[in-house]
Scaffold this active site. Structure first.
Site, PDB file in Angstrom:
ATOM      1  N   ASP A 178      -4.511  12.213  17.508  1.00  0.00           N
ATOM      2  CA  ASP A 178      -3.181  12.448  18.110  1.00  0.00           C
ATOM      3  C   ASP A 178      -2.924  13.107  19.407  1.00  0.00           C
ATOM      4  O   ASP A 178      -1.913  13.146  19.912  1.00  0.00           O
ATOM      5  CB  ASP A 178      -2.284  13.155  16.796  1.00  0.00           C
ATOM      6  CG  ASP A 178      -2.101  12.140  15.761  1.00  0.00           C
ATOM      7  OD1 ASP A 178      -2.383  11.028  15.830  1.00  0.00           O
ATOM      8  OD2 ASP A 178      -1.556  12.449  14.730  1.00  0.00           O
ATOM      9  N   ARG A 213       2.108  14.786  12.946  1.00  0.00           N
ATOM     10  CA  ARG A 213       1.234  13.661  12.874  1.00  0.00           C
ATOM     11  C   ARG A 213       1.953  12.548  13.649  1.00  0.00           C
ATOM     12  O   ARG A 213       3.198  12.256  13.290  1.00  0.00           O
ATOM     13  CB  ARG A 213       1.063  13.144  11.430  1.00  0.00           C
ATOM     14  CG  ARG A 213       0.391  14.308  10.747  1.00  0.00           C
ATOM     15  CD  ARG A 213       0.421  13.907   9.139  1.00  0.00           C
ATOM     16  NE  ARG A 213      -0.246  15.029   8.178  1.00  0.00           N
ATOM     17  CZ  ARG A 213      -1.416  14.694   7.666  1.00  0.00           C
ATOM     18  NH1 ARG A 213      -2.273  13.896   8.000  1.00  0.00           N
ATOM     19  NH2 ARG A 213      -1.922  15.888   7.112  1.00  0.00           N
ATOM     20  N   GLN A 259       0.844  -1.145   0.110  1.00  0.00           N
ATOM     21  CA  GLN A 259      -0.152  -0.020  -0.014  1.00  0.00           C
ATOM     22  C   GLN A 259       0.927   1.258  -0.092  1.00  0.00           C
ATOM     23  O   GLN A 259       2.005   1.283   0.555  1.00  0.00           O
ATOM     24  CB  GLN A 259      -1.096   0.083   1.477  1.00  0.00           C
ATOM     25  CG  GLN A 259      -1.803   1.268   1.350  1.00  0.00           C
ATOM     26  CD  GLN A 259      -2.750   1.028   2.469  1.00  0.00           C
ATOM     27  OE1 GLN A 259      -3.419  -0.160   2.854  1.00  0.00           O
ATOM     28  NE2 GLN A 259      -2.853   1.982   3.534  1.00  0.00           N
ATOM     29  N   LYS A 286       7.456   0.755   7.053  1.00  0.00           N
ATOM     30  CA  LYS A 286       7.098   1.943   6.456  1.00  0.00           C
ATOM     31  C   LYS A 286       8.564   2.299   5.589  1.00  0.00           C
ATOM     32  O   LYS A 286       9.547   2.600   6.193  1.00  0.00           O
ATOM     33  CB  LYS A 286       6.702   3.033   7.017  1.00  0.00           C
ATOM     34  CG  LYS A 286       5.376   2.853   7.940  1.00  0.00           C
ATOM     35  CD  LYS A 286       5.018   3.843   8.949  1.00  0.00           C
ATOM     36  CE  LYS A 286       3.695   3.537   9.621  1.00  0.00           C
ATOM     37  NZ  LYS A 286       3.302   4.613  10.506  1.00  0.00           N
ATOM     38  N   TYR A 336       4.531   7.519   1.389  1.00  0.00           N
ATOM     39  CA  TYR A 336       5.155   6.084   2.134  1.00  0.00           C
ATOM     40  C   TYR A 336       4.425   4.941   1.816  1.00  0.00           C
ATOM     41  O   TYR A 336       3.195   4.933   1.708  1.00  0.00           O
ATOM     42  CB  TYR A 336       5.291   6.394   3.948  1.00  0.00           C
ATOM     43  CG  TYR A 336       3.895   6.692   4.421  1.00  0.00           C
ATOM     44  CD1 TYR A 336       3.585   5.626   5.044  1.00  0.00           C
ATOM     45  CD2 TYR A 336       3.544   7.741   4.565  1.00  0.00           C
ATOM     46  CE1 TYR A 336       2.273   5.621   6.031  1.00  0.00           C
ATOM     47  CE2 TYR A 336       2.540   7.949   5.048  1.00  0.00           C
ATOM     48  CZ  TYR A 336       1.721   7.074   5.972  1.00  0.00           C
ATOM     49  OH  TYR A 336       0.652   7.220   6.728  1.00  0.00           O
ATOM     50  N   HIS A 393       2.705   7.091  15.560  1.00  0.00           N
ATOM     51  CA  HIS A 393       1.502   5.830  15.222  1.00  0.00           C
ATOM     52  C   HIS A 393       2.403   4.678  15.057  1.00  0.00           C
ATOM     53  O   HIS A 393       3.630   4.702  14.751  1.00  0.00           O
ATOM     54  CB  HIS A 393       1.103   6.278  13.735  1.00  0.00           C
ATOM     55  CG  HIS A 393       0.302   7.617  13.780  1.00  0.00           C
ATOM     56  ND1 HIS A 393       0.193   8.432  12.805  1.00  0.00           N
ATOM     57  CD2 HIS A 393      -0.477   8.282  14.897  1.00  0.00           C
ATOM     58  CE1 HIS A 393      -0.594   9.416  12.925  1.00  0.00           C
ATOM     59  NE2 HIS A 393      -0.991   9.525  14.235  1.00  0.00           N
TER      60      HIS A 393
END
Length: 185
Positions: A168, A59, A46, A72, A132, A62
């Site tokens: 977040d 951001r 993806q 990633k 990414y 995560h």
């Protein structure tokens, strides 16, 4: 292409070969054979793309729990970010340690973030685009995060008043975060 080990085992900083002339430039951002020669054998499934219109957008931090954890491969195609990774593999000699990198459309560097790391970034300029690849599909049930300002981590972000999403802004500190990663040294 040059691949550099980071202070956190498993994470790699990648500098692609860039060929430029009066027209602009050409580079391979991903080549499976070249990556394999550097020990990067993940099958990416993806691609994600984000735009942050203001400087100071943060951001993260995560990650996705096992069995849906993601590796990633991050790059910036417009603008610049301060990109941060945190080792959250229980038993790791670098557990709870973080490292930051400047990724930009100018330096064209990429960062490989393995499973077992939390990831986040802060935009340094307006209209920053981050792209990414991930080796596992997004899974809302496994999606987790850590507070960007967790004092136990002491991350030196480039802003003290970031622009955050509601989600977040509510992540727990590392000590309270759900985490099923174990270091396999």
């Amino acid at each position: 292409m040059k691949v550099f080990e980071t202070m956190l085992p498993g994470a790699k900083l990648i500098e692609p070969a860039v060929f430029g002339d009066h027209r602009g430039f050409f580079m391979e951002s991903y080549n499976e054979e070249v990556f394999r020669r550097h020990g990067i054998t993940h099958k990416f499934v993806q691609d994600n793309h984000s735009l942050s219109v203001e400087a100071g957008v943060l951001r993260g931090l995560h990650y996705q729990l096992n069995p849906k954890a993601q590796t990633k491969l991050i790059r910036v195609t417009a603008g610049a970010i301060y990109d941060v990774i945190v080792d959250i593999r229980q038993g790791s000699p670098t557990y709870g340690k973080w490292q930051g990198f400047i990724l930009s459309s100018a330096n064209k560097r990429q960062l490989l973030v393995p499973k077992g790391f939390a990831h986040g970034f802060c935009t340094l300029v307006p209209n920053t685009e981050v792209q990414y690849k991930v080796d596992e599909f997004y899974s809302p049930e496994h999606d987790r995060g850590i507070a960007w300002n967790d004092p136990s981590l002491g991350i030196d972000w480039p802003t003290s008043a970031p622009i955050l999403s509601e989600k977040d802004g509510k992540h727990p500190q590392l000590a309270e975060a759900e985490n099923n990663f174990v270091y396999e040294g």
